[in-house]
Design a protein around this motif. Structure first.
Motif, PDB file in Angstrom:
ATOM      1  N   UNK A 157      37.325   7.841 -28.246  1.00 26.75           N
ATOM      2  CA  UNK A 157      36.577   7.239 -29.275  1.00 26.75           C
ATOM      3  C   UNK A 157      37.194   5.774 -29.434  1.00 26.75           C
ATOM      4  N   UNK A 158      36.236   5.006 -29.333  1.00 28.93           N
ATOM      5  CA  UNK A 158      36.474   3.532 -29.806  1.00 28.93           C
ATOM      6  C   UNK A 158      36.303   3.122 -31.272  1.00 28.93           C
ATOM      7  N   UNK A 159      35.523   4.174 -32.106  1.00 25.93           N
ATOM      8  CA  UNK A 159      35.107   4.130 -33.529  1.00 25.93           C
ATOM      9  C   UNK A 159      35.513   5.621 -34.041  1.00 25.93           C
ATOM     10  N   UNK A 160      35.990   5.478 -35.212  1.00 20.48           N
ATOM     11  CA  UNK A 160      35.912   6.876 -35.872  1.00 20.48           C
ATOM     12  C   UNK A 160      34.590   7.785 -36.189  1.00 20.48           C
ATOM     13  N   UNK A 161      34.548   8.839 -35.862  1.00 22.59           N
ATOM     14  CA  UNK A 161      33.338   9.677 -36.227  1.00 22.59           C
ATOM     15  C   UNK A 161      33.289   9.926 -37.628  1.00 22.59           C
ATOM     16  N   UNK A 162      32.230   9.744 -38.400  1.00 24.59           N
ATOM     17  CA  UNK A 162      32.119  10.053 -39.906  1.00 24.59           C
ATOM     18  C   UNK A 162      31.157  10.937 -40.227  1.00 24.59           C
ATOM     19  N   UNK A 163      31.555  11.857 -41.323  1.00 24.72           N
ATOM     20  CA  UNK A 163      30.648  12.748 -41.900  1.00 24.72           C
ATOM     21  C   UNK A 163      30.939  12.936 -43.107  1.00 24.72           C
ATOM     22  N   UNK A 164      30.102  13.370 -44.060  1.00 26.67           N
ATOM     23  CA  UNK A 164      30.413  13.892 -45.502  1.00 26.67           C
ATOM     24  C   UNK A 164      30.343  15.298 -45.774  1.00 26.67           C
ATOM     25  N   UNK A 165      31.521  15.568 -46.448  1.00 27.12           N
ATOM     26  CA  UNK A 165      31.501  17.141 -46.829  1.00 27.12           C
ATOM     27  C   UNK A 165      31.749  17.278 -48.400  1.00 27.12           C
ATOM     28  N   UNK A 166      31.110  18.525 -48.772  1.00 28.02           N
ATOM     29  CA  UNK A 166      31.098  18.867 -50.156  1.00 28.02           C
ATOM     30  C   UNK A 166      32.397  19.428 -50.552  1.00 28.02           C
ATOM     31  N   UNK A 167      33.299  18.890 -51.165  1.00 30.90           N
ATOM     32  CA  UNK A 167      34.436  19.414 -51.504  1.00 30.90           C
ATOM     33  C   UNK A 167      34.420  19.914 -53.184  1.00 30.90           C
ATOM     34  N   UNK A 168      35.088  20.992 -53.555  1.00 29.85           N
ATOM     35  CA  UNK A 168      35.235  21.384 -54.574  1.00 29.85           C
ATOM     36  C   UNK A 168      36.433  21.424 -55.314  1.00 29.85           C
ATOM     37  N   UNK A 169      36.969  20.969 -56.106  1.00 32.47           N
ATOM     38  CA  UNK A 169      38.021  20.661 -56.884  1.00 32.47           C
ATOM     39  C   UNK A 169      38.304  21.589 -58.171  1.00 32.47           C
ATOM     40  N   UNK A 170      39.404  22.010 -58.312  1.00 36.31           N
ATOM     41  CA  UNK A 170      39.777  22.598 -59.316  1.00 36.31           C
ATOM     42  C   UNK A 170      41.170  22.479 -60.007  1.00 36.31           C
ATOM     43  N   UNK A 171      41.324  22.323 -61.310  1.00 40.75           N
ATOM     44  CA  UNK A 171      42.496  21.896 -62.021  1.00 40.75           C
ATOM     45  C   UNK A 171      43.235  23.108 -62.729  1.00 40.75           C
TER      46      UNK A 171
END
Length: 510
Positions: free
Chosen positions: A222-236
Motif C-alpha cells: 500500500x502507498x496509502x492506508x486503508x480506512x474504515x469506520x468501526x462502531x466501538x462500545x466503551x464502558x467505564x
C-alpha cells in the motif's frame, strides 16, 4: 456526510466515470468462456456528476466477477467524505443495519453529532468521553505496534467475555499482517445509540457507542492506508474506561475489516498477499495464481505500476458481504470483487480483490487465473478512479485476461456472433446502458468491448492499445476519448466503429 446508494441507471456520458469490470466463464477446463454469463455495471444516476462547481463527486468502484449461471453486478457509489468538527466530528454514521430496515430511510442523511444545539455541560461531557475513548484506542494501537499482547488485552472490558475472545483473535490477526502503520481515531459518539437494556447489561458508571476510524497500511503493498469506520462500545468501571465491543450495531453499507471477522491465514507470494479466512492451503494456492496474474498483466500494461495485488478470501458469503458493506444475498453468484479500500477512491488508494472461494473452486485453476488476471488489470490501471468509458475498461481487462489464457472466439463471443448472423450487428460501441443488469444486450456488450480492444491490437499493435487506454485514462478533457482516437489511432470513433462492424461480420462469417 452519508455514503448513499442511489438508483441503478447508468450515466449518460461514460467518458466521465470510472471503468468497471468484465468477466465471462463457462468451461474453463477447456479454456472457454460462456458469453451468456457476463458483467454488468450499475452507477447511481444522481451521483454521476459533481454537486456543483468545485465539488467533484468521489466515486468508489467495485468491480465483480460472477460464478457460473449468474450475472456480475458492479456497484459504484459515492465515496464517504470524513468531516471532523473538534472531537465530536462525524464519519460514516448511517442507518442501523442490525435493526429492522426503514423503507423511508434511503437517501436520508444521518444527523451529525454536534449539529443539534447542546448545552455547555453536554459539550464538555462529549469532550470528556472523546478523551477517555481516544486514550483507550491509543493504548490499543501502541500495543499492536509494540507487540505487547497483555497491554492490548488490558484495554478490553474484563466483563465482556465474548469480546475478549474476538479481541484476542484480532490481536493475533494483526500480528500476521505486514503492517507499516495501524491507527485508531475517535471520531464521534452518540450517547443514545445504546438501548437501556444494553446499558444495563454493560453496567459500570457509564457506557456509550462511538464511531472510530481505523486505518492500516500493508508494508510493500500500500502507498496509502486503508480506512474504515468501526462502531466501538466503551464502558467505564471503577474510574477506568475499556472497549467492550467492536461490532455494536453496524449501519447499512458499513464495511468491516477482514481481520475483525475471524482468524486469518496469510500467504505472501512474490507479487501477492493473500489474506484468507478459510485455510492456509487456499491462501498459498491463490498466491501462486495471483503471482501469475500479475506477470500476465505486466506483460501487457507495462512495469509502471506496483506490480502487486492483495487478495481477500472470505470463508463464507456473509463475510464477503461484510468486507464489501453489501446487503445480505447481494453476492450469492459473485466470484470476485475489486474495490478501493479507502473513503475517497483516488490514485494510490489501497485496492483489494475480494474473492468467493467456493465459486472460485468451481471455476478450476485456469478459470481462477482468467478471473484474477482480469481483476488485476483493474488494479494496475487504477480502474476504481478512472474516466475511461465502460467499453474500454471492460474490453481491455478482458483482452488482457484472454491474452493470458487462450479462448475460442466462437465460444467467447457466442451471443454477439448469433446477433450478427441474424443481421443485428451493433450500430455503436457498447453504451453504458448496455451494461445494465437488466439489459437484453448485456452479453453482446461485453463481447463487443473485448473484440473492439482486440481489433485495435491486431491493427495497430498491442502497445498502441495500451497507449490508447492510457491516453483516455489520463485525459482531463471531456473530449479525451475523441482526442485519443485522433492522436493515438489516427482515426475517429465513427471510422473505427465502421471498421469494427466489418471486423465482427468477418469473424462471424457473414
Amino acid at each position: 456526510m452519508v455514503d448513499e446508494r442511489g438508483s441503478t441507471m447508468p450515466p449518460a456520458d461514460s467518458s466521465e466515470h470510472p471503468g468497471g469490470d468484465l468477466s465471462r466463464h463457462d468451461d474453463f477446463a477447456e479454456h472457454r468462456v460462456s458469453p451468456s454469463e457476463q458483467t454488468t455495471i450499475q452507477i447511481p444516476a444522481q451521483h454521476a456528476v459533481g454537486d456543483g462547481p468545485g465539488r467533484p463527486t468521489a466515486i468508489q468502484t467495485v468491480s465483480t466477477w460472477t460464478s457460473a449461471h449468474g450475472p456480475i453486478v458492479k456497484k459504484v457509489a459515492l465515496g464517504v467524505a470524513v468531516c471532523l468538527v473538534g472531537v465530536a466530528g462525524f464519519a460514516g454514521l448511517r442507518k442501523i443495519a442490525d435493526a429492522p430496515a426503514d423503507p423511508d430511510a434511503h437517501g436520508r442523511s444521518a444527523q451529525t453529532p454536534g449539529t443539534e444545539k447542546s448545552t455547555p455541560d453536554e459539550a464538555a461531557e462529549g469532550v470528556r468521553r472523546a478523551a477517555a475513548g481516544q486514550a483507550v484506542l491509543q493504548k490499543m494501537a501502541d500495543s499492536i505496534d509494540e507487540k505487547r499482547k497483555s497491554a492490548f488485552l488490558g484495554t478490553i472490558d474484563p466483563l465482556a467475555k465474548s469480546f475478549d475472545a474476538q479481541a484476542r483473535t484480532i490481536y493475533s490477526n494483526l500480528g500476521k499482517l505486514p503492517l507499516a502503520t495501524f491507527q485508531l481515531r475517535y471520531v464521534s459518539d452518540d450517547i443514545g445509540a445504546l438501548p437501556p437494556d444494553r446499558q444495563r447489561e454493560l453496567g459500570g458508571t457509564e457506557s456509550w457507542l462511538a464511531q472510530v476510524e481505523v486505518s492500516w497500511q500493508l508494508s510493500g503493498f500500500d502507498t496509502k492506508p486503508a480506512r474504515e469506520t468501526l462502531p466501538v462500545t466503551f464502558v467505564t468501571r471503577d474510574g477506568t474506561t475499556y472497549a467492550a465491543s467492536f461490532s455494536e450495531r453496524f449501519v447499512a453499507g458499513q464495511r468491516r475489516p477482514i481481520w475483525a471477522l475471524g482468524g486469518i491465514e496469510v500467504a505472501k507470494g512474490e507479487r501477492s498477499l493473500v489474506i484468507s479466512l478459510d485455510s492456509q492451503a487456499d491462501a498459498d494456492d491463490y498466491a501462486d495464481v495471483t503471482d501469475r496474474a500479475v506477470t500476465s498483466v505486466t506483460k501487457v500494461w507495462g512495469k509502471n505500476w506496483k506490480q502487486k495485488a492483495v487478495i481477500y478470501l472470505p470463508a463464507k458469503q456473509s463475510d464477503m458481504e461484510y468486507v464489501l458493506g453489501a446487503q445480505p444475498g447481494t453476492y450469492t453468484q459473485i466470484a470476485a470483487v475489486t474495490m478501493a479500500e479507502l473513503d475517497t477512491p483516488a490514485t494510490g488508494a489501497p485496492t483489494r480483490i475480494v474473492a468467493n472461494p467456493k465459486l472460485f473452486d468451481e471455476l478450476g485453476r485456469q478459470g481462477r487465473r482468467i478471473v484474477l488476471t482480469h481483476e488485476t488489470t483493474h488494479v494496475a490501471s487504477t480502474a476504481t478512479a478512472s474516466p475511461v468509458p465502460l467499453w474500454l475498461a471492460e474490453g481491455f481487462a478482458d483482452y488482457v485476461a484472454f491474452t493470458a489464457v487462450s479462448v475460442q472466439d466462437e465460444s467467447a463471443a457466442k451471443e454477439l456472433f448469433k446477433a450478427v448472423r441474424a443481421g443485428r450487428t451493433p450500430k455503436t460501441l457498447p453504451t453504458p446502458e448496455a451494461f445494465a443488469a437488466s439489459s437484453a444486450e448485456l452479453p453482446q456488450a461485453y463481447e463487443s468491448a473485448w473484440l473492439a480492444c482486440r481489433l485495435i491490437s491486431e491493427r495497430e499493435g498491442q502497445s498502441k492499445l495500451v497507449e490508447f487506454y492510457r491516453a483516455v485514462h489520463t485525459s482531463k478533457s471531456r473530449t479525451g476519448l475523441a482526442d485519443a482516437f485522433k492522436t493515438v489511432l489516427g482515426t475517429t470513433e465513427q471510422e473505427f466503429t465502421a471498421d469494427w462492424q466489418k471486423y465482427l461480420k468477418r469473424l462471424a462469417g457473414v
